[in-house]
Write a protein that holds these residues in place. Structure first.
Motif, mmCIF file in Angstrom:
data_model
loop_
_atom_site.group_PDB
_atom_site.id
_atom_site.type_symbol
_atom_site.label_atom_id
_atom_site.label_comp_id
_atom_site.label_asym_id
_atom_site.label_seq_id
_atom_site.Cartn_x
_atom_site.Cartn_y
_atom_site.Cartn_z
ATOM 1 N N TYR A 1 -14.149 -17.628 42.844
ATOM 2 C CA TYR A 1 -13.032 -17.867 43.762
ATOM 3 C C TYR A 1 -13.447 -17.525 45.195
ATOM 4 O O TYR A 1 -13.084 -18.232 46.147
ATOM 5 C CB TYR A 1 -11.795 -17.067 43.333
ATOM 6 N N GLU B 1 -5.329 -21.173 55.428
ATOM 7 C CA GLU B 1 -6.069 -20.570 54.321
ATOM 8 C C GLU B 1 -5.143 -19.987 53.257
ATOM 9 O O GLU B 1 -5.584 -19.724 52.140
ATOM 10 C CB GLU B 1 -7.036 -19.519 54.850
ATOM 11 N N ASP C 1 -6.562 -29.824 49.474
ATOM 12 C CA ASP C 1 -5.244 -29.372 49.927
ATOM 13 C C ASP C 1 -4.160 -30.338 49.482
ATOM 14 O O ASP C 1 -4.361 -31.563 49.491
ATOM 15 C CB ASP C 1 -5.198 -29.322 51.468
ATOM 16 N N HIS D 1 -2.842 -21.623 51.859
ATOM 17 C CA HIS D 1 -2.583 -22.700 50.896
ATOM 18 C C HIS D 1 -3.695 -22.719 49.852
ATOM 19 O O HIS D 1 -4.874 -22.742 50.195
ATOM 20 C CB HIS D 1 -2.522 -24.063 51.590
ATOM 21 N N GLU D 2 -3.304 -22.729 48.593
ATOM 22 C CA GLU D 2 -4.280 -22.848 47.510
ATOM 23 C C GLU D 2 -4.690 -24.315 47.388
ATOM 24 O O GLU D 2 -3.852 -25.219 47.498
ATOM 25 C CB GLU D 2 -3.667 -22.393 46.178
ATOM 26 N N TRP E 1 -6.680 -28.478 42.064
ATOM 27 C CA TRP E 1 -7.840 -28.846 41.251
ATOM 28 C C TRP E 1 -7.652 -30.258 40.735
ATOM 29 O O TRP E 1 -6.577 -30.619 40.242
ATOM 30 C CB TRP E 1 -7.956 -27.877 40.077
ATOM 31 N N THR F 1 -13.467 -20.128 48.248
ATOM 32 C CA THR F 1 -12.757 -19.827 49.498
ATOM 33 C C THR F 1 -13.679 -19.992 50.705
ATOM 34 O O THR F 1 -13.274 -20.527 51.742
ATOM 35 C CB THR F 1 -12.178 -18.401 49.450
ATOM 36 N N HIS G 1 -11.562 -29.889 44.646
ATOM 37 C CA HIS G 1 -10.412 -29.078 45.078
ATOM 38 C C HIS G 1 -9.974 -29.605 46.439
ATOM 39 O O HIS G 1 -10.803 -29.745 47.350
ATOM 40 C CB HIS G 1 -10.811 -27.607 45.188
#
Length: 166
Positions: free
Chosen positions: A49, A148, A115, A150-151, A154, A53, A113
């Motif tokens: 993770y 940042e 947004d 916001h996850e 997938w 990131t 991945h």
């Protein structure tokens, strides 16, 4: 070994068209020995993770360089042979950074991945604020942090055409 490659939607479209992410050299992010040492208490999932990131932050920087690209961070997760990722130890701030010396075939991509569309306003603001944030402006840093927060979503590789159409 899993490597996370920062990207943009136009770069992803080019990769699909050419069949590979490149040209080399490519900067990616992975669970490096330096990252493991720095984050000693984390398990593999947590360390991946962190690498994801870091790649998302690099994607944001790519959006600064390509203002015509849609304001969505993109990270491509790919599998590469163990031991093929020399760590870029020159920048101790990015312990997960690696340098790939060959293009990555799309057949090695495990997932993408991206947004959510709802994040585009915050990402657009972060792209505009990033130069000031780099100069130490706290308000600009707050704006970058907003993107940042916001996850990334997938997506399986078979969903890449849907991503590019959205």
């Amino acid at each position: 070994m899993r490597v996370y490659l920062p990207c943009t939607l136009p770069e992803l479209a080019r990769a699909v068209e050419t069949g590979e992410l490149g040209p080399a050299p490519l900067t990616g992010y992975a669970v490096t020995p330096a990252l493991v040492e720095w984050y000693a208490s984390g398990d593999t999932e947590e360390l991946e993770y962190v690498a994801l990131t870091e790649a998302a932050r690099a994607s944001l920087r790519m959006l600064v360089d390509d203002p015509a690209a849609p304001p969505r961070r993109v990270v491509v997760a790919a599998e590469v042979p163990d031991g093929s990722l020399p760590h870029n130890g020159a920048d101790l701030r990015e312990k997960a950074r690696v340098r790939l010396t060959e293009p990555i075939p799309m057949t090695k991509v495990a997932a993408v991945h991206v947004d959510d569309l709802r994040a585009t306003g915050d990402v657009k603001a972060a792209v505009a604020a990033l130069p000031d944030a780099d100069q130490g402006d706290d308000d600009a840093r707050f704006t970058v942090d907003g993107a940042e927060a916001h996850e990334l979503l997938w997506y399986a590789t078979q969903e890449i055409p849907d991503i590019l159409d959205s």
